[in-house]
Motif scaffolding. Structure first.
Motif, PDB file in Angstrom:
ATOM      1  N   ALA A  23       6.938   0.376  -4.878  1.00 24.92           N
ATOM      2  CA  ALA A  23       6.283   1.502  -3.681  1.00 24.92           C
ATOM      3  C   ALA A  23       6.974   2.797  -4.075  1.00 24.92           C
ATOM      4  CB  ALA A  23       6.772   1.049  -2.188  1.00 24.92           C
ATOM      5  N   GLN A  24       8.078   3.055  -4.361  1.00 27.76           N
ATOM      6  CA  GLN A  24       8.834   3.927  -4.858  1.00 27.76           C
ATOM      7  C   GLN A  24       8.321   4.644  -6.050  1.00 27.76           C
ATOM      8  OE1 GLN A  24      12.959   3.384  -6.158  1.00 27.76           O
ATOM      9  NE2 GLN A  24      13.471   5.453  -6.234  1.00 27.76           N
ATOM     10  N   GLY A  54      -7.116  11.434  -2.182  1.00 30.20           N
ATOM     11  CA  GLY A  54      -8.319  10.777  -2.456  1.00 30.20           C
ATOM     12  C   GLY A  54      -8.203   9.788  -3.638  1.00 30.20           C
ATOM     13  N   ALA A  55      -9.342   8.923  -3.745  1.00 29.62           N
ATOM     14  CA  ALA A  55      -9.001   7.935  -4.698  1.00 29.62           C
ATOM     15  C   ALA A  55      -8.974   8.202  -6.040  1.00 29.62           C
ATOM     16  CB  ALA A  55     -10.152   6.973  -4.574  1.00 29.62           C
ATOM     17  N   ALA A  56      -9.991   9.220  -6.366  1.00 30.04           N
ATOM     18  CA  ALA A  56     -10.100   9.752  -7.978  1.00 30.04           C
ATOM     19  C   ALA A  56      -8.832  10.567  -8.357  1.00 30.04           C
ATOM     20  CB  ALA A  56     -11.630  10.553  -7.983  1.00 30.04           C
ATOM     21  N   GLU A  57      -8.457  11.377  -7.607  1.00 32.73           N
ATOM     22  CA  GLU A  57      -7.102  12.040  -7.988  1.00 32.73           C
ATOM     23  C   GLU A  57      -6.047  11.069  -8.083  1.00 32.73           C
ATOM     24  OE1 GLU A  57      -4.562  15.171  -9.207  1.00 32.73           O
ATOM     25  OE2 GLU A  57      -7.027  14.954  -9.103  1.00 32.73           O
ATOM     26  N   ALA A  58      -5.934  10.173  -7.181  1.00 35.14           N
ATOM     27  CA  ALA A  58      -4.765   9.211  -7.180  1.00 35.14           C
ATOM     28  C   ALA A  58      -4.900   8.491  -8.397  1.00 35.14           C
ATOM     29  CB  ALA A  58      -4.690   8.348  -6.238  1.00 35.14           C
ATOM     30  N   GLU A  59      -6.096   8.075  -8.941  1.00 30.16           N
ATOM     31  CA  GLU A  59      -6.116   7.364 -10.178  1.00 30.16           C
ATOM     32  C   GLU A  59      -5.883   8.249 -11.380  1.00 30.16           C
ATOM     33  OE1 GLU A  59      -9.400   4.968 -12.824  1.00 30.16           O
ATOM     34  OE2 GLU A  59      -9.923   5.482 -10.762  1.00 30.16           O
ATOM     35  N   ARG A  60      -6.411   9.557 -11.343  1.00 30.99           N
ATOM     36  CA  ARG A  60      -5.915  10.547 -12.373  1.00 30.99           C
ATOM     37  C   ARG A  60      -4.295  10.669 -12.709  1.00 30.99           C
ATOM     38  NH1 ARG A  60     -10.786  12.830 -10.851  1.00 30.99           N
ATOM     39  NH2 ARG A  60      -9.488  14.403  -9.371  1.00 30.99           N
ATOM     40  N   ARG A  61      -3.732  10.684 -11.499  1.00 33.52           N
ATOM     41  CA  ARG A  61      -2.330  10.937 -11.666  1.00 33.52           C
ATOM     42  C   ARG A  61      -1.618   9.719 -11.935  1.00 33.52           C
ATOM     43  NH1 ARG A  61      -0.349  15.052  -7.028  1.00 33.52           N
ATOM     44  NH2 ARG A  61      -2.073  16.399  -6.919  1.00 33.52           N
ATOM     45  N   VAL A  62      -1.897   8.396 -11.618  1.00 32.75           N
ATOM     46  CA  VAL A  62      -1.404   7.207 -11.997  1.00 32.75           C
ATOM     47  C   VAL A  62      -1.564   6.962 -13.397  1.00 32.75           C
ATOM     48  CG1 VAL A  62      -1.484   4.623 -11.705  1.00 32.75           C
ATOM     49  CG2 VAL A  62      -1.227   6.074  -9.723  1.00 32.75           C
ATOM     50  N   ARG A  63      -2.870   7.297 -13.897  1.00 36.20           N
ATOM     51  CA  ARG A  63      -2.910   7.028 -15.435  1.00 36.20           C
ATOM     52  C   ARG A  63      -2.216   7.929 -15.874  1.00 36.20           C
ATOM     53  NH1 ARG A  63      -8.393   5.567 -17.728  1.00 36.20           N
ATOM     54  NH2 ARG A  63      -9.692   4.772 -16.035  1.00 36.20           N
ATOM     55  N   ASP A 120       0.877  -1.291  -0.119  1.00 37.39           N
ATOM     56  CA  ASP A 120      -0.064   0.000  -0.007  1.00 37.39           C
ATOM     57  C   ASP A 120       0.810   1.306   0.038  1.00 37.39           C
ATOM     58  OD1 ASP A 120      -2.228  -1.581   0.085  1.00 37.39           O
ATOM     59  OD2 ASP A 120      -2.755  -1.104   2.063  1.00 37.39           O
ATOM     60  N   VAL A 121       0.704   2.069  -1.005  1.00 39.43           N
ATOM     61  CA  VAL A 121       1.275   3.482  -1.110  1.00 39.43           C
ATOM     62  C   VAL A 121       0.501   4.622  -0.599  1.00 39.43           C
ATOM     63  CG1 VAL A 121       2.719   4.887  -2.528  1.00 39.43           C
ATOM     64  CG2 VAL A 121       2.658   2.450  -2.998  1.00 39.43           C
ATOM     65  N   PRO A 122       0.678   5.238   0.470  1.00 39.53           N
ATOM     66  CA  PRO A 122       0.158   6.140   1.359  1.00 39.53           C
ATOM     67  C   PRO A 122      -0.255   7.243   0.432  1.00 39.53           C
ATOM     68  CG  PRO A 122       1.744   5.810   2.636  1.00 39.53           C
ATOM     69  CD  PRO A 122       1.903   4.818   1.607  1.00 39.53           C
ATOM     70  N   LEU A 151       2.426   9.578  -7.862  1.00 40.60           N
ATOM     71  CA  LEU A 151       1.344  10.543  -7.085  1.00 40.60           C
ATOM     72  C   LEU A 151       2.046  11.766  -6.867  1.00 40.60           C
ATOM     73  CD1 LEU A 151       0.055   7.530  -4.660  1.00 40.60           C
ATOM     74  CD2 LEU A 151      -1.006   8.646  -6.384  1.00 40.60           C
ATOM     75  N   ARG A 152       3.212  12.015  -6.791  1.00 44.84           N
ATOM     76  CA  ARG A 152       3.676  13.344  -6.354  1.00 44.84           C
ATOM     77  C   ARG A 152       3.767  14.239  -7.912  1.00 44.84           C
ATOM     78  NH1 ARG A 152       7.344  10.425  -3.202  1.00 44.84           N
ATOM     79  NH2 ARG A 152       9.125  10.481  -4.817  1.00 44.84           N
TER      80      ARG A 152
END
Length: 107
Positions: A93-94, A14-23, A8-10, A100-101
């Motif tokens: 994780a890294q 929020g879930a939606a923004e994390a998904e947008r950034r990962v995409r 788990d990477v903290p 995410l940043r």
């Protein structure tokens, strides 16, 4: 049979923004490492992404689950890579934390 690993990477996005950034970040990773990967397949679903990545003759299957306070990364390592499990978890994780940043995607 492989060895499933999960990390788990903290985050505080929020879930939606994390998904947008990962995409967005996934595209950057494909550009950066595409020459080292034989195949990359990502199937995006609601709140998750299922991955199949082939490199060095080995296929990795896994998933990303976008939670409100973490991205759960789960990978089934082939036996060949299972001995490297802890270092693979650390790299996953890294890289996920780096993505995410990234700045938020433009609308």
């Amino acid at each position: 049979m492989g060895q499933p690993i999960s990390v788990d990477v903290p985050h505080k996005l929020g879930a939606a923004e994390a998904e947008r950034r990962v995409r967005r970040g996934f595209g950057v990773i494909k550009e950066k490492f595409g020459d080292k990967l034989s195949a990359v397949d990502v199937v995006w679903g609601e709140g998750r992404a299922d991955l199949t990545i082939t490199a060095v003759g080995q296929t990795l299957r896994g998933a990303l689950e976008f939670l409100p306070e973490a991205v759960r990364v789960t990978i089934d390592l082939p036996w060949f890579l299972a001995a490297l499990g802890s270092s693979v978890v650390g790299r996953l994780a890294q890289k996920t934390a780096e993505v995410l940043r990234l700045p938020p995607p433009k609308a």
